[in-house]
Design an enzyme around this catalytic site. Structure first.
Site, PDB file in Angstrom:
ATOM      1  N   ASP A 130      -4.916  -6.119  -0.517  1.00 25.21           N
ATOM      2  CA  ASP A 130      -4.957  -7.514  -0.101  1.00 25.21           C
ATOM      3  C   ASP A 130      -4.335  -8.404  -1.171  1.00 25.21           C
ATOM      4  O   ASP A 130      -4.299  -8.045  -2.350  1.00 25.21           O
ATOM      5  CB  ASP A 130      -6.415  -7.965   0.104  1.00 25.21           C
ATOM      6  CG  ASP A 130      -6.907  -7.678   1.513  1.00 25.21           C
ATOM      7  OD1 ASP A 130      -6.079  -7.360   2.375  1.00 25.21           O
ATOM      8  OD2 ASP A 130      -8.128  -7.770   1.732  1.00 25.21           O
ATOM      9  N   LYS A 147       2.353  -7.868   4.057  1.00 26.42           N
ATOM     10  CA  LYS A 147       3.733  -7.642   4.452  1.00 26.42           C
ATOM     11  C   LYS A 147       3.899  -6.480   5.423  1.00 26.42           C
ATOM     12  O   LYS A 147       5.012  -6.052   5.699  1.00 26.42           O
ATOM     13  CB  LYS A 147       4.586  -7.401   3.209  1.00 26.42           C
ATOM     14  CG  LYS A 147       4.658  -8.615   2.286  1.00 26.42           C
ATOM     15  CD  LYS A 147       5.530  -8.362   1.074  1.00 26.42           C
ATOM     16  CE  LYS A 147       5.593  -9.584   0.178  1.00 26.42           C
ATOM     17  NZ  LYS A 147       6.403  -9.367  -1.037  1.00 26.42           N
TER      18      LYS A 147
END
Length: 410
Positions: free
Chosen positions: A200, A222
């Site tokens: 994270d 992403k």
């Protein structure tokens, strides 16, 4: 005998008779490990420390309340001689020698037939360190070596790869509030053993730089979402990598189950038949205020604290928070993910009776090198956020505890 090194061996004492002579501090330190080994322990001593007496009261050991007498070591596999009477210790060690009982003598290692190593444990491994011989024995040096090895195994700085087949799976690891030193030792060890780390944005990023080159690090922010929502994409990435036989760590900020969607990921893995381990982490709801000098509770000031997610505004139909009830509480209110909604939150609390002058502190980037604290009140907090350009992540603390201690920004 002292000219030759001791031969190290692990004793399997489950159900076997072990005799301990003396119920003082030495016995108090040694008995827990013997109990954990499943030994049939017989203590012979006229007195014992309160802790040793509690072990006898609990039925963990059998206590004969008298001094040592010849024959007490009969049928013993192992003996610990630790009385305060040197003459009794000498007679007991002679009995052990005569009857071929391995014995440790706390007052004179040279006259013992066995030595107790400095031991430590880490995930199924016992580390035992012995001095090579009796001459020049240095227990503190031995213990320091033990501590260094165990610490390295626990925090991952001493990596010992598994050469047997490991069971692939996922570990949901709470990384803590941001400072890499605040991850648990188990979390750090699992990171060191991982093949893939899905991290994270709010996880302790500095730890990623310490990973071996072969470890694949994936930024959860992403991951290509395609037709999936963000959480579904993360779930699928965890499942896919685990199904490839890889050891996967899902590195999350704070604790996996405190607004971390940990249970959603656990359920997805369970549905896919993927084994999962959950490693709790230090929640930012407590640690970040503490790092800024704010106790979430304090005697005579706050007897409770409530942690709330502020990612949904009070007037949003999706909100599950009873803001009116929170306004009536006299304790501490900790709000996570609420920087951009704090104006509306403050208005709502005031509208439901919370005094406008209630102290508020915003702690941005808590526990990291860029930590900063901004103080305000419910009436002024919205303007303070704008004026000081407070950005997420920040923990918001509302209540009198904000003014209790000396202000700390680091």
């Amino acid at each position: 005998m002292a000219e030759h090194p001791a031969y190290p061996v692990g004793l399997r004492l489950t159900g076997r008779r072990v005799v301990v002579l003396g119920g003082g501090q030495v016995a108090q330190r040694r008995l827990p490990a013997l109990i954990a080994a499943g030994a049939d322990i017989h203590l012979v001593s006229p007195e014992a420390t309160p802790s040793v007496e509690a072990m006898a009261d609990a039925g963990e050991i059998t206590w004969t309340r008298r001094p040592y007498a010849d024959g007490d070591l009969a049928d013993a596999w192992y003996a610990l001689i630790a009385t305060s009477d040197p003459e009794a210790n000498t007679r007991a060690s002679a009995e052990a020698e005569r009857d071929r009982v391995w014995c440790v003598r706390s007052d004179d290692a040279d006259r013992a037939t066995a030595w107790t190593p400095a031991t430590g444990h880490s995930e199924g491994v016992t580390v035992a360190v012995l001095t090579t011989n009796a001459k020049g024995r240095d227990p503190r040096h031995t213990a320091a070596i033990r501590d260094a090895v165990v610490a390295g195994l626990r925090d991952g700085t001493l990596v010992a790869p598994h050469h047997r087949t490991r069971t692939p799976g996922v570990a949901l690891v709470g990384g803590g509030p941001g400072d890499p030193d605040l991850i648990t030792v188990r979390g750090r060890r699992l990171l060191a053993e991982a093949d893939v780390v899905i991290a994270d944005r709010l996880g302790p990023r500095d730890l990623l730089a310490e990973l071996p080159p072969h470890v694949e690090v994936i930024d959860a922010a992403k991951i290509p979402y395609g037709r999936y929502m963000a959480q579904e994409a993360i779930n699928n990435a965890l499942i896919e990598h685990a199904k490839q036989g890889r050891s996967v760590v899902r590195l999350k900020g704070g604790d996996p189950y405190v607004f971390g969607r940990g249970m959603e990921e656990l359920q997805a893995l369970a549905d896919a038949g993927i084994p999962c381990t959950v490693v709790p982490g230090i929640s930012s709801s407590i640690s970040v205020p503490g790092a800024a000098g704010i106790p979430v509770t304090h005697r005579g000031v706050a007897h409770e604290f409530t942690v709330v997610s502020g990612h949904v505004a009070p007037d949003d139909e999706r909100s599950l928070v009873d803001w009116a009830a929170l306004a009536r509480l006299t304790g501490t209110l900790v709000i996570l993910m609420g920087v951009d909604k704090i104006g509306k939150i403050a208005e709502t609390l005031i509208a439901h009776g919370k005094p406008a002058g209630t102290p508020v502190a915003l702690v941005q980037e808590g526990t990291t090198a860029t930590q900063r604290r901004v103080d305000a009140t419910l009436a002024t907090v919205a303007e303070a956020v704008r004026a000081e350009d407070v950005k997420p992540p920040a923990v918001i603390v509302i209540g009198e505890v904000v003014t209790v201690g000396p202000r700390t920004s680091a």
